[in-house]
Write a protein that holds these residues in place. Sequence first.
Motif, PDB file in Angstrom:
ATOM      1  N   ARG A 111       0.661  -1.172  -0.065  1.00 29.21           N
ATOM      2  CA  ARG A 111       0.056  -0.032  -0.190  1.00 29.21           C
ATOM      3  C   ARG A 111       0.864   1.354  -0.106  1.00 29.21           C
ATOM      4  NH1 ARG A 111      -3.084  -2.885   3.690  1.00 29.21           N
ATOM      5  NH2 ARG A 111      -4.955  -3.825   2.843  1.00 29.21           N
ATOM      6  N   ARG A 112       1.968   1.143   0.795  1.00 31.13           N
ATOM      7  CA  ARG A 112       2.781   2.372   0.828  1.00 31.13           C
ATOM      8  C   ARG A 112       3.437   2.704  -0.440  1.00 31.13           C
ATOM      9  NH1 ARG A 112       3.971   0.517   6.136  1.00 31.13           N
ATOM     10  NH2 ARG A 112       5.865  -0.786   5.346  1.00 31.13           N
ATOM     11  N   LEU A 113       4.038   1.639  -0.745  1.00 32.80           N
ATOM     12  CA  LEU A 113       4.278   1.774  -2.547  1.00 32.80           C
ATOM     13  C   LEU A 113       3.654   2.294  -3.402  1.00 32.80           C
ATOM     14  CD1 LEU A 113       6.785   0.711  -4.550  1.00 32.80           C
ATOM     15  CD2 LEU A 113       5.467  -1.297  -4.930  1.00 32.80           C
ATOM     16  N   PHE A 114       2.210   1.632  -3.596  1.00 35.03           N
ATOM     17  CA  PHE A 114       1.542   2.329  -4.475  1.00 35.03           C
ATOM     18  C   PHE A 114       1.071   3.866  -4.211  1.00 35.03           C
ATOM     19  CE2 PHE A 114       0.147  -1.956  -5.489  1.00 35.03           C
ATOM     20  CZ  PHE A 114       1.100  -1.985  -6.851  1.00 35.03           C
ATOM     21  N   ALA A 115       1.211   4.359  -2.894  1.00 32.98           N
ATOM     22  CA  ALA A 115       0.920   5.475  -2.537  1.00 32.98           C
ATOM     23  C   ALA A 115       1.903   6.416  -3.036  1.00 32.98           C
ATOM     24  CB  ALA A 115       0.597   5.938  -1.039  1.00 32.98           C
TER      25      ALA A 115
END
Length: 209
Positions: free
Chosen positions: A57-61
Motif C-alpha cells: 500500500r505504501r509503495l502504491f501511494a
Amino acid sequence: MAAKRQRKPDKPRVLLVGASGTLGSAVRVELEQRHEVIAASRSSKLKVDIADAASIRRLFAQVGKLDAIVCAAGHVHFGALAAMTEELYAVGLRDKLMGQVNLALLGRDVLNDGGSITLITGILAEHPIRFGSSASMVNGALESFVRAAAIELPRGLRINAVSPNVFAESMPGYAPYFRGFEAIPVARAALAFSRSVEGAQTGQVYRVY
Ligand SMILES: NC(=O)c1ccc[n+]([C@@H]2O[C@H](COP(=O)([O-])OP(=O)(O)OC[C@H]3O[C@@H](n4cnc5c(N)ncnc54)[C@H](OP(=O)(O)O)[C@@H]3O)[C@@H](O)[C@H]2O)c1
C-alpha cells in the motif's frame, strides 16, 4: 505560420518488483527500451516487501499512476516433503502467492485504463522436482488466480503470468535439483513479460520452456 511542435508522448510507466534479481534484471533490460521502469524491492531505493500488504500500500501511494505492474519476485521454501510443515508452506503462501495476489488487488486502482499486471510462476507448476512441493503448489495457485481474475477485472485491465523453465544463469546453484531440464536464457523469459505488457491478451500463462 510555423507548424506547432508536437509534444512527444510520455513512455508507458511500468512498476517492476524484483528488478535487481536474475529475472528482474533481464525484464528491466527488455522493457526499458520502450518504457519508464520504476524499480522496487526490499533493498532498492523504492522499497517494498510483497509479503507485507501494508508495504505494498505504501509503495502504491508513492508511485502514482501506472500502465503496468510486473512482478519478478517471490520466494517459497524448498524442502523434502517429509520435512515440510504448515509454517514452511506459509512462507510461499505469504510471499510468492499472496504477495503477488496483493500486488494485483492493491495495484488495480493505480493502473490506467487498459493497464496490465504480469505475475511470475514457473515450470514446477507442471513439472515437479524433489523438494519443490511448495513451489509447485504456489505456482499452480497463481496460474488459476490469473485465469479467474482476468474475467472480472474492470476498465480493460489485463492480467497474465509468465511460467519459465529454470534459467541457465541460475544453474550454478540449481543444477543438482534440475537434472534433465533444458535451462533457458533468462532473456527468453523476459520476452514473455514484453508479450504480456505490450500485447493484448489476458488470462494467459506464457510458458517459456
Ligand atoms: N531462477 C530460476 O531459474 C527461475 C525459474 C523459473 C521461475 N523463477 C521465479 O522467478 C522469480 C525470481 O527469481 P530469481 O531467480 O530472479 O530471484 P532472485 O535473483 O533471488 O531475485 C529476486 C528479486 O526479488 C526481490 N525480492 C525478493 N523477495 C522480495 C519481497 N518479499 N518483496 C519484494 N521484492 C523481493 C529481490 O530484491 P531484494 O532482495 O532487494 O528484495 C530481487 O530483486 C521467483 O519467483 C522464482 O521462483 C525463477
